[in-house]
Write a protein that holds these residues in place. Structure first.
Motif, PDB file in Angstrom:
ATOM      1  N   GLY A   7       0.862  -1.116  -0.106  1.00 19.11           N
ATOM      2  CA  GLY A   7      -0.135   0.001  -0.145  1.00 19.11           C
ATOM      3  C   GLY A   7       0.830   1.160  -0.124  1.00 19.11           C
ATOM      4  O   GLY A   7       1.448   1.291   0.847  1.00 19.11           O
ATOM      5  N   TRP A  10      -0.538   7.337   2.143  1.00 18.93           N
ATOM      6  CA  TRP A  10       0.158   8.180   3.156  1.00 18.93           C
ATOM      7  C   TRP A  10       1.006   7.281   4.270  1.00 18.93           C
ATOM      8  O   TRP A  10       1.940   7.624   4.558  1.00 18.93           O
ATOM      9  N   ALA A  11       0.104   6.435   4.686  1.00 21.16           N
ATOM     10  CA  ALA A  11       1.056   5.500   5.827  1.00 21.16           C
ATOM     11  C   ALA A  11       2.003   4.856   5.028  1.00 21.16           C
ATOM     12  O   ALA A  11       3.190   4.643   5.835  1.00 21.16           O
ATOM     13  N   GLU A  30       2.034  -1.237  -4.651  1.00 22.60           N
ATOM     14  CA  GLU A  30       0.772  -0.577  -4.682  1.00 22.60           C
ATOM     15  C   GLU A  30      -0.363  -1.102  -5.736  1.00 22.60           C
ATOM     16  O   GLU A  30       0.209  -1.021  -7.159  1.00 22.60           O
ATOM     17  N   ALA A  31      -1.372  -1.284  -5.523  1.00 24.78           N
ATOM     18  CA  ALA A  31      -2.456  -1.793  -6.715  1.00 24.78           C
ATOM     19  C   ALA A  31      -2.497  -0.909  -7.507  1.00 24.78           C
ATOM     20  O   ALA A  31      -2.891  -1.080  -8.908  1.00 24.78           O
ATOM     21  N   GLY A  37      -3.139   6.631  -2.586  1.00 19.98           N
ATOM     22  CA  GLY A  37      -4.283   6.471  -1.717  1.00 19.98           C
ATOM     23  C   GLY A  37      -5.608   7.056  -1.784  1.00 19.98           C
ATOM     24  O   GLY A  37      -6.031   7.509  -3.090  1.00 19.98           O
ATOM     25  N   ARG A  38      -5.916   7.280  -0.843  1.00 22.48           N
ATOM     26  CA  ARG A  38      -7.172   8.131  -0.606  1.00 22.48           C
ATOM     27  C   ARG A  38      -6.908   9.683  -0.737  1.00 22.48           C
ATOM     28  O   ARG A  38      -7.941  10.437  -0.395  1.00 22.48           O
ATOM     29  N   HIS A  54      -8.915  17.998   0.652  1.00 19.64           N
ATOM     30  CA  HIS A  54      -8.589  17.830   1.930  1.00 19.64           C
ATOM     31  C   HIS A  54      -7.905  18.954   2.702  1.00 19.64           C
ATOM     32  O   HIS A  54      -7.791  19.977   1.947  1.00 19.64           O
ATOM     33  N   LEU A  55      -8.174  18.787   4.050  1.00 21.73           N
ATOM     34  CA  LEU A  55      -7.815  20.078   4.790  1.00 21.73           C
ATOM     35  C   LEU A  55      -6.714  19.326   5.695  1.00 21.73           C
ATOM     36  O   LEU A  55      -7.132  18.327   6.362  1.00 21.73           O
ATOM     37  N   TYR A  60      -0.808  18.687  12.393  1.00 21.73           N
ATOM     38  CA  TYR A  60      -0.219  17.486  11.796  1.00 21.73           C
ATOM     39  C   TYR A  60       1.405  17.405  11.503  1.00 21.73           C
ATOM     40  O   TYR A  60       1.926  17.653  10.308  1.00 21.73           O
ATOM     41  N   VAL A 232      -1.466  -6.806  -4.568  1.00 18.83           N
ATOM     42  CA  VAL A 232      -1.007  -8.126  -3.717  1.00 18.83           C
ATOM     43  C   VAL A 232      -2.474  -8.776  -3.650  1.00 18.83           C
ATOM     44  O   VAL A 232      -3.299  -8.600  -3.232  1.00 18.83           O
ATOM     45  N   GLY A 417      -1.635   2.273   8.735  1.00 14.55           N
ATOM     46  CA  GLY A 417      -3.108   2.615   8.081  1.00 14.55           C
ATOM     47  C   GLY A 417      -3.677   3.691   9.112  1.00 14.55           C
ATOM     48  O   GLY A 417      -3.399   3.378  10.306  1.00 14.55           O
ATOM     49  N   ASP A 418      -4.298   4.502   8.543  1.00 16.55           N
ATOM     50  CA  ASP A 418      -5.289   5.413   9.732  1.00 16.55           C
ATOM     51  C   ASP A 418      -5.813   4.613  10.550  1.00 16.55           C
ATOM     52  O   ASP A 418      -6.080   5.134  11.817  1.00 16.55           O
ATOM     53  N   THR A 427      -7.429  10.207   9.408  1.00 12.84           N
ATOM     54  CA  THR A 427      -6.838  11.470   9.038  1.00 12.84           C
ATOM     55  C   THR A 427      -5.400  11.172   8.297  1.00 12.84           C
ATOM     56  O   THR A 427      -4.826  10.029   8.468  1.00 12.84           O
ATOM     57  N   LEU A 428      -5.054  12.004   7.473  1.00  8.49           N
ATOM     58  CA  LEU A 428      -3.569  11.914   7.055  1.00  8.49           C
ATOM     59  C   LEU A 428      -2.587  11.841   8.091  1.00  8.49           C
ATOM     60  O   LEU A 428      -1.772  10.953   7.979  1.00  8.49           O
TER      61      LEU A 428
END
Ligand SMILES: Cc1cc2nc3c(=O)[nH]c(=O)nc-3n(C[C@H](O)[C@H](O)[C@H](O)COP(=O)(O)OP(=O)(O)OC[C@H]3O[C@@H](n4cnc5c(N)ncnc54)[C@H](O)[C@@H]3O)c2cc1C
Length: 450
Positions: A7, A10-11, A30-31, A37-38, A54-55, A60, A232, A417-418, A427-428
């Motif tokens: 994946g 961002w994670a 990465e698929a 990703g999102r 996004h905000l 962060y 994968v 992952g989030d 969140t990011l």
């Protein structure tokens, strides 16, 4: 040591950056055809937009640090604005006072709310602080608003509800107060811990340029790789680590000593290996529910924008929650507005053209011609519109939601992952911190948990 990260959201990217910085050569699988990703850029009729507006906020800190590390200068790629609310009923701004005085003064000076509810809001924040910014696991945000006497007021409608929806993407009646309290602690309650924690950070480029693309380039420059179009299919224990089977006619298999599974929760269960140690996580994921987010882009003439970079408007359907609207001018899309509608609601039944028409009507009082202060006299023509719906944008941060107790499920198998970064909502920053924690697990170094 061979490490694979599954994946490139961002994670996964954050994880691979820390691994590459430690001298390893991570392989990120990465698929999709691009990383991110999102949270990624998309091309729409020749314009660079995002899969979803996004905000980011000043809290962060890990995201900002990694952006700097990979050469994506946050000062150039993000515009920073002090927290404000511009909405049909409420206007709130943080005065230039040291925290936490700025938050208290901002609440008390807000225009549109009565004194009674302002004092109740300050008291409620003080009580949350006294409780260590925690709440009982089963309490919802709606319960908390009722208990503090804020329910039904302007602050509930225009401050707490929109903040909760933006951060948790979960209707108030279901949203976890414990998660929301943590969001408030990290932003409004950050005080001197993180200067500027409540600041809005708005991307001044498409999201791919903000982090995923520079991150992938940086990882590759250090001997790692981000391999796209590599889905994968399965992960099974091997003699010395893990065997990763890729989807596709070639039946390719990759061996890695350590693996970080950094996919969204809706994809994680299918990839977890069939080992007893993974069963608890699989059971946990079976209880996850998901909420959509729509971004409706409105194309106006390039000389038109918003009076403020972000405004809040009424939802497109009568019983919808408010929508946030962003001026995309700074992101290189002059005359383009991005309207964000969080969580399920009656908006889902509206045809795109009707949705765009209603949003434009609601945003009209905030439109300005370049260099003008007065609202537009005539409704501007809508040249185009585009609705992008992420049906499972985030997990629902519902009261009582379980999060993974441990991220290392078996020797050499870690989660990121989030959804794994409790107690934050999706969140990011939660994604980035989770990725860094997984990298620390691979490297055998300690990192704070949650
Ligand atoms: C429309 C929208 C608006 C949002 N707004 C905000 C916001 O304003 N602020 C904020 O902080 N957060 C926001 N979020 C949440 C934020 O985008 C996510 O929390 C974050 O991007 C999650 O990152 P991740 O790496 O954990 O997961 P993902 O981004 O889901 O990354 C997982 C990656 O794994 C890949 N993958 C899945 N299965 C496989 C497989 N079998 N093989 C290989 N790869 C696989 C996927 O393609 C994906 O690239 C928003 C989300 C959406 C969708």
């Amino acid at each position: 040591m061979s490490v694979a990260v599954i994946g490139a959201g961002w994670a996964g990217l954050a994880c691979a950056i820390d691994l590459a910085a430690a001298g390893l050569r991570p392989l990120v699988l990465e698929a999709a055809r691009q990383p991110g990703g999102r949270a990624r850029g998309v091309a729409v009729d020749g314009q660079r937009l995002d899969n979803g507006q996004h905000l980011l906020i000043g809290a962060y800190t890990d995201t900002l640090a990694l952006m700097r590390q990979v050469g994506a200068d946050p000062d150039a790629l993000l515009t920073r604005h002090r927290l404000f609310v511009a909405s049909p009923e409420l206007r709130l701004a943080l005065p230039p006072l040291p925290p936490p005085l700025d938050v208290a003064a901002g609440l008390l000076l807000a225009r549109g709310a009565g004194w009674g509810e302002k004092f109740r809001a300050v008291r409620a924040m003080k009580a949350l602080e006294a409780a260590g910014w925690s709440a009982p696991p089963e309490q919802t945000v709606a319960d908390w608003l009722a208990a503090t006497g804020l329910a039904g007021g302007v602050l509930a409608r225009r401050l707490y509800a929109p903040l909760c929806l933006a951060a948790l993407n979960t209707p108030l009646e279901a949203a976890s107060m414990a998660v929301f309290a943590r969001v408030l602690w990290d932003s409004l309650g950050a005080g001197a811990r993180v200067p500027g924690a409540t600041d809005y950070l708005v991307a001044a480029a498409d999201l791919s340029a903000v982090f995923p693309d520079p991150a992938a380039t940086w990882i590759a420059a250090r001997g790692g790789a981000v391999r796209t179009s590599a889905r994968v299919k399965s992960l099974v224990p091997a003699v010395a680590g893990w065997s990763i089977e890729l989807d596709g006619a070639a039946q390719e298999t990759i061996e890695a000593r350590q693996v970080v599974l950094a996919v969204a929760p809706q994809h994680a269960a299918a990839l977890l290996p069939d080992i007893p140690a993974a069963q608890a996580t699989r059971d946990l994921l079976a209880g996850y529910r998901y909420e959509p987010i729509a971004t409706v882009y409105l194309g106006l003439s390039p000389g038109i924008g918003l009076a403020r970079p972000i405004v809040q408007i009424d939802g497109p359907a009568p019983d919808d929650s408010p929508a946030w609207v962003f001026d995309r001018g700074a992101a290189g899309n002059p005359g383009v507005l991005a309207c964000v509608i969080s969580a399920r609601g009656p908006w889902q039944a509206l045809p795109e053209a009707e949705l765009a028409r209603r949003l434009l009507a609601h945003v009209r009082p905030y439109l300005r011609a370049a260099g003008q202060k007065a609202p537009l006299r005539d409704a501007p023509p809508l040249a185009w519109h585009k609705r992008i719906v992420e049906a499972r944008a985030t997990f629902a941060a519902s009261a009582g939601l379980g999060r993974p107790a441990a991220i290392t499920l078996a020797p050499g198998l870690h989660l990121a992952g989030d959804w794994t970064w409790a107690p934050w909502p999706a969140t990011l920053e939660g994604a980035v911190r989770s990725g860094r924690r997984a990298a620390a697990a691979v490297l055998g170094t300690a990192r704070e948990n949650g």
